[in-house]
Design a protein around this motif. Structure first.
Motif, PDB file in Angstrom:
ATOM      1  N   UNK A 293      -8.764 -53.422 -15.948  1.00  0.00           N
ATOM      2  CA  UNK A 293      -9.727 -54.267 -16.662  1.00  0.00           C
ATOM      3  C   UNK A 293      -9.025 -55.399 -17.392  1.00  0.00           C
ATOM      4  N   UNK A 294      -9.616 -56.603 -17.406  1.00  0.00           N
ATOM      5  CA  UNK A 294      -9.067 -57.707 -18.197  1.00  0.00           C
ATOM      6  C   UNK A 294      -9.306 -57.488 -19.676  1.00  0.00           C
ATOM      7  N   UNK A 295      -8.720 -58.382 -20.483  1.00  0.00           N
ATOM      8  CA  UNK A 295      -8.823 -58.238 -21.939  1.00  0.00           C
ATOM      9  C   UNK A 295     -10.275 -58.168 -22.391  1.00  0.00           C
ATOM     10  N   UNK A 296     -11.123 -59.006 -21.808  1.00  0.00           N
ATOM     11  CA  UNK A 296     -12.511 -59.085 -22.263  1.00  0.00           C
ATOM     12  C   UNK A 296     -13.290 -57.801 -22.008  1.00  0.00           C
ATOM     13  N   UNK A 297     -12.788 -56.929 -21.120  1.00  0.00           N
ATOM     14  CA  UNK A 297     -13.509 -55.698 -20.799  1.00  0.00           C
ATOM     15  C   UNK A 297     -12.787 -54.440 -21.260  1.00  0.00           C
ATOM     16  N   UNK A 298     -11.617 -54.591 -21.910  1.00  0.00           N
ATOM     17  CA  UNK A 298     -10.891 -53.416 -22.372  1.00  0.00           C
ATOM     18  C   UNK A 298     -11.713 -52.606 -23.375  1.00  0.00           C
ATOM     19  N   UNK A 299     -12.348 -53.284 -24.316  1.00  0.00           N
ATOM     20  CA  UNK A 299     -13.129 -52.586 -25.332  1.00  0.00           C
ATOM     21  C   UNK A 299     -14.319 -51.884 -24.695  1.00  0.00           C
TER      22      UNK A 299
ATOM     23  N   UNK B 156       1.492 -50.466 -35.504  1.00  0.00           N
ATOM     24  CA  UNK B 156       0.442 -50.329 -36.527  1.00  0.00           C
ATOM     25  C   UNK B 156      -0.721 -49.490 -36.010  1.00  0.00           C
ATOM     26  N   UNK B 157      -1.108 -49.705 -34.748  1.00  0.00           N
ATOM     27  CA  UNK B 157      -2.175 -48.894 -34.155  1.00  0.00           C
ATOM     28  C   UNK B 157      -1.788 -47.422 -34.156  1.00  0.00           C
ATOM     29  N   UNK B 158      -0.533 -47.143 -33.819  1.00  0.00           N
ATOM     30  CA  UNK B 158      -0.062 -45.757 -33.778  1.00  0.00           C
ATOM     31  C   UNK B 158      -0.082 -45.119 -35.164  1.00  0.00           C
ATOM     32  N   UNK B 159       0.271 -45.885 -36.200  1.00  0.00           N
ATOM     33  CA  UNK B 159       0.261 -45.313 -37.550  1.00  0.00           C
ATOM     34  C   UNK B 159      -1.167 -45.039 -38.032  1.00  0.00           C
ATOM     35  N   UNK B 160      -2.097 -45.918 -37.681  1.00  0.00           N
ATOM     36  CA  UNK B 160      -3.492 -45.627 -38.023  1.00  0.00           C
ATOM     37  C   UNK B 160      -3.930 -44.340 -37.328  1.00  0.00           C
ATOM     38  N   UNK B 161      -3.553 -44.211 -36.050  1.00  0.00           N
ATOM     39  CA  UNK B 161      -3.907 -43.010 -35.298  1.00  0.00           C
ATOM     40  C   UNK B 161      -3.277 -41.758 -35.909  1.00  0.00           C
ATOM     41  N   UNK B 162      -2.053 -41.868 -36.395  1.00  0.00           N
ATOM     42  CA  UNK B 162      -1.364 -40.724 -36.993  1.00  0.00           C
ATOM     43  C   UNK B 162      -2.140 -40.195 -38.197  1.00  0.00           C
TER      44      UNK B 162
ATOM     45  N   UNK C   1     -23.111 -44.910 -27.636  1.00  0.00           N
ATOM     46  CA  UNK C   1     -23.979 -45.811 -26.868  1.00  0.00           C
ATOM     47  C   UNK C   1     -24.321 -47.054 -27.674  1.00  0.00           C
ATOM     48  N   UNK C   2     -24.571 -46.886 -28.974  1.00  0.00           N
ATOM     49  CA  UNK C   2     -25.073 -47.988 -29.800  1.00  0.00           C
ATOM     50  C   UNK C   2     -23.957 -48.908 -30.282  1.00  0.00           C
ATOM     51  N   UNK C   3     -22.847 -48.354 -30.750  1.00  0.00           N
ATOM     52  CA  UNK C   3     -21.807 -49.147 -31.407  1.00  0.00           C
ATOM     53  C   UNK C   3     -21.247 -50.289 -30.553  1.00  0.00           C
ATOM     54  N   UNK C   4     -21.023 -50.100 -29.240  1.00  0.00           N
ATOM     55  CA  UNK C   4     -20.489 -51.229 -28.459  1.00  0.00           C
ATOM     56  C   UNK C   4     -21.364 -52.471 -28.470  1.00  0.00           C
ATOM     57  N   UNK C   5     -22.661 -52.305 -28.744  1.00  0.00           N
ATOM     58  CA  UNK C   5     -23.542 -53.461 -28.820  1.00  0.00           C
ATOM     59  C   UNK C   5     -23.512 -54.109 -30.214  1.00  0.00           C
ATOM     60  N   UNK C   6     -22.964 -53.407 -31.182  1.00  0.00           N
ATOM     61  CA  UNK C   6     -22.908 -53.913 -32.555  1.00  0.00           C
ATOM     62  C   UNK C   6     -21.556 -54.548 -32.850  1.00  0.00           C
ATOM     63  N   UNK C   7     -20.486 -53.966 -32.293  1.00  0.00           N
ATOM     64  CA  UNK C   7     -19.129 -54.405 -32.603  1.00  0.00           C
ATOM     65  C   UNK C   7     -18.705 -55.517 -31.659  1.00  0.00           C
ATOM     66  N   UNK C   8     -18.079 -56.541 -32.208  1.00  0.00           N
ATOM     67  CA  UNK C   8     -17.672 -57.716 -31.438  1.00  0.00           C
ATOM     68  C   UNK C   8     -16.563 -57.367 -30.456  1.00  0.00           C
ATOM     69  N   UNK C   9     -16.636 -57.877 -29.245  1.00  0.00           N
ATOM     70  CA  UNK C   9     -15.604 -57.661 -28.238  1.00  0.00           C
ATOM     71  C   UNK C   9     -14.445 -58.624 -28.471  1.00  0.00           C
ATOM     72  N   UNK C  10     -13.234 -58.312 -27.971  1.00  0.00           N
ATOM     73  CA  UNK C  10     -12.072 -59.176 -28.205  1.00  0.00           C
ATOM     74  C   UNK C  10     -12.255 -60.592 -27.695  1.00  0.00           C
ATOM     75  N   UNK C  11     -12.995 -60.761 -26.597  1.00  0.00           N
ATOM     76  CA  UNK C  11     -13.187 -62.090 -26.049  1.00  0.00           C
ATOM     77  C   UNK C  11     -13.986 -63.008 -26.950  1.00  0.00           C
TER      78      UNK C  11
ATOM     79  N   UNK D 239      -8.705 -46.606 -30.877  1.00  0.00           N
ATOM     80  CA  UNK D 239      -7.272 -46.717 -30.563  1.00  0.00           C
ATOM     81  C   UNK D 239      -7.003 -47.114 -29.129  1.00  0.00           C
ATOM     82  N   UNK D 240      -7.770 -46.574 -28.183  1.00  0.00           N
ATOM     83  CA  UNK D 240      -7.544 -46.892 -26.781  1.00  0.00           C
ATOM     84  C   UNK D 240      -7.999 -48.316 -26.457  1.00  0.00           C
ATOM     85  N   UNK D 241      -9.121 -48.741 -27.053  1.00  0.00           N
ATOM     86  CA  UNK D 241      -9.572 -50.108 -26.836  1.00  0.00           C
ATOM     87  C   UNK D 241      -8.596 -51.127 -27.384  1.00  0.00           C
ATOM     88  N   UNK D 242      -8.117 -50.911 -28.607  1.00  0.00           N
ATOM     89  CA  UNK D 242      -7.166 -51.843 -29.220  1.00  0.00           C
ATOM     90  C   UNK D 242      -5.831 -51.847 -28.490  1.00  0.00           C
ATOM     91  N   UNK D 243      -5.354 -50.664 -28.069  1.00  0.00           N
ATOM     92  CA  UNK D 243      -4.081 -50.605 -27.356  1.00  0.00           C
ATOM     93  C   UNK D 243      -4.185 -51.267 -25.991  1.00  0.00           C
TER      94      UNK D 243
END
Length: 505
Positions: free
Chosen positions: A88-94, A190-196, A259-269, A346-350
């Protein structure tokens, strides 16, 4: 296991793709391990007669099956997550990570519901054995094989072409993994430390939440037996059922939130856009203006992760003061909202970070041919591979900006793409997910040792058996509730780490 499998998959030059061979083999071992776990006694009985030897060997084989399951399922998880990053490209990772979170939540929900049915009564013995556990292992193995099969057929994966550094020993792989883990890019670190800290906070909840619900009921609401009457009911089974109800609600809320949150949260693109999307003309002006304002307040995924940690902390910090079954069930179920974000963020951001490191303009290769890729659905033949290698050597192998580029060379001759390390980075993230479980276990051990040291060892023989392991002292602190409280503090630290991650943008 995940970093090692990810490292080998990253270097794989299989004609069937980098991830699919490992994912398919891992799924086969996992399914066979599940079936062996369900029929351990019967399998051992083919070689040994009844007796103590058979009993001991059965226990040993069951334990080894669990180890095999734990290793092989990590291979499936590592490769399936890497497929999202690879394809997936950057715009579809999330969006890809959000769909993974949705289907994971749906699988948990379906699994809980299937477990509530009497499968022995519903299906004949020839269909999955004669016990509930055997039938569950058959269902799990079949579903795993079907879903991995569909994924392997449907995904168009890239085939990595051979390079000079493909032959590596286990020692070299481990050394490279250590160096990669200790020298992570700043944002990935930083992503890893948040995950920890996020998982240190979630550990007591994931392990003890169902027991917490049942213990609250027995400590504060369960009526004591009449004097002289021995309490012989199945307390352990009842706690399991009460906890399962809360977990079903937890999974349902997790699924709905996913199901709901992806429509509320802004995508990286959309993160860098200087304009607001125009609402449909059919809407009234007042509604349009309201939507325009809503777009401006749309949070990004890092912000959502930060607030989800604060929400989880707010919920679980109240655990020591929960004294009713209803409130305990609400506490567990409401945690499904932050859990949906924790399974996704974490997976979307990474994935976005791995793709960003590979999003430079395509470079022409000078000198020896470098490892590249060709997109295929199932396989490539040797002629196609030779043609692709010649294209790379002549500098004609153009790579689209919108997709992950694997191991191309920069103008300075150094490898500028880390896309081929998706498996390694996802494995490192898994390390930061696993280590908190050791930390959480240690913290929980200290709390239980301090608050419940041999609490019921001196009971009389006529006391019911569950009094020996179930604390019923209303005025004594609830050890599990204290563990949840400590987890809430760690989640606040995770929220601060997410805030610092956002400042790196």
């Amino acid at each position: 296991m995940q970093p090692i499998v990810g490292a080998y998959a990253d270097k794989s030059t299989s004609r069937y793709g980098r991830r699919r061979p490992y994912m398919i083999v891992g799924a086969l071992i996992t399914g066979l391990g599940l079936l062996l776990l369900g029929w351990t006694s019967e399998a051992v009985g083919l070689f040994l007669a009844e007796g103590d030897t058979k009993k001991n060997v059965t226990i040993l084989v069951a334990v080894l099956s669990i180890y095999a399951l734990d290793f092989s399922v990590n291979a499936v998880q590592a490769c399936s997550r890497s497929l999202i990053v690879d394809t997936l490209p950057i715009s579809q990772q999330q969006a890809g990570s959000a769909w993974a979170s949705r289907l994971t939540a749906a699988g948990h929900l379906i699994g809980y519901f299937i477990g509530t049915f009497d499968l022995v009564r519903l299906f004949p013995p020839w269909l999955g054995g004669d016990t509930q556990f055997k039938k569950m292992t058959v269902i799990s193995a079949l579903v795993l094989w079907i879903t991995v099969g569909v994924t392997s057929w449907a995904v168009t994966e890239r085939v990595r072409l051979p390079g000079d550094d493909d032959e590596t020993s286990i020692k070299e792989i481990l050394v490279k993994l250590w160096n990669r883990t200790t020298h992570l890019p700043p944002r990935i670190q930083s992503i890893c430390w948040v995950q920890f800290w996020n998982w240190v906070g979630w550990f007591p909840f994931l392990f003890y939440s169902s027991t917490f619900v049942g213990e609250v009921y027995y400590r504060y609401e369960h009526s004591a037996p009449e004097p002289g009457v021995k309490d012989e009911h199945d307390a352990l089974g009842n706690i399991g059922r009460l906890g399962s109800v809360s977990l079903v609600l937890f999974s349902l809320i997790t699924f709905c939130s996913s199901v709901i949150f992806p429509y509320i949260i802004r995508t990286p693109g959309e993160a860098g856009e200087k304009f607001t999307p125009r609402p449909p003309r059919a809407l009234a002006k007042s509604v349009q203006s309201l939507l325009i304002k809503a777009y401006s307040f749309q949070p990004d995924l890092t912000t959502a992760w930060m607030w989800s940690n604060l929400l989880f902390a707010t919920i679980t910090i109240c655990a020591p003061w929960v004294h009713t079954l209803a409130s305990a069930t609400v506490l567990v179920a409401s945690c499904g909202v932050p859990w949906a974000v924790s399974c996704w963020a974490p997976f979307g951001l990474l994935g976005v970070e791995i793709n960003k490191m590979s999003s430079g303009p395509p470079a022409h290769v000078h000198g020896p041919a470098a490892p590249g890729y060709t997109a295929v659905r199932a396989s490539i033949d040797e002629d196609e591979a030779d043609i692709a290698m010649k294209d790379i050597a002549q500098g004609r192998h153009e790579l689209a900006d919108s997709v992950l580029k694997i191991n191309h060379l920069s103008d300075h001759g150094a490898h500028s793409s880390t896309g081929e390390l998706a498996g390694v980075y996802l494995g490192v993230l898994n390390v930061y997910t696993t280590l908190p479980q050791f930390v959480g276990t240690f913290i929980s051990w200290i709390i239980f040792s301090m608050l419940e040291p041999g609490k019921n060892d001196n009971l009389a023989d006529e006391d019911p058996d569950h009094h020996r392991w179930l604390s019923l002292k209303k005025n004594a602190p609830n050890a599990i509730a204290i563990c949840l409280f400590v987890g809430a503090i760690c989640s606040i630290i995770a929220a601060e780490a997410a805030r610092r991650l956002k400042r790196l943008d």
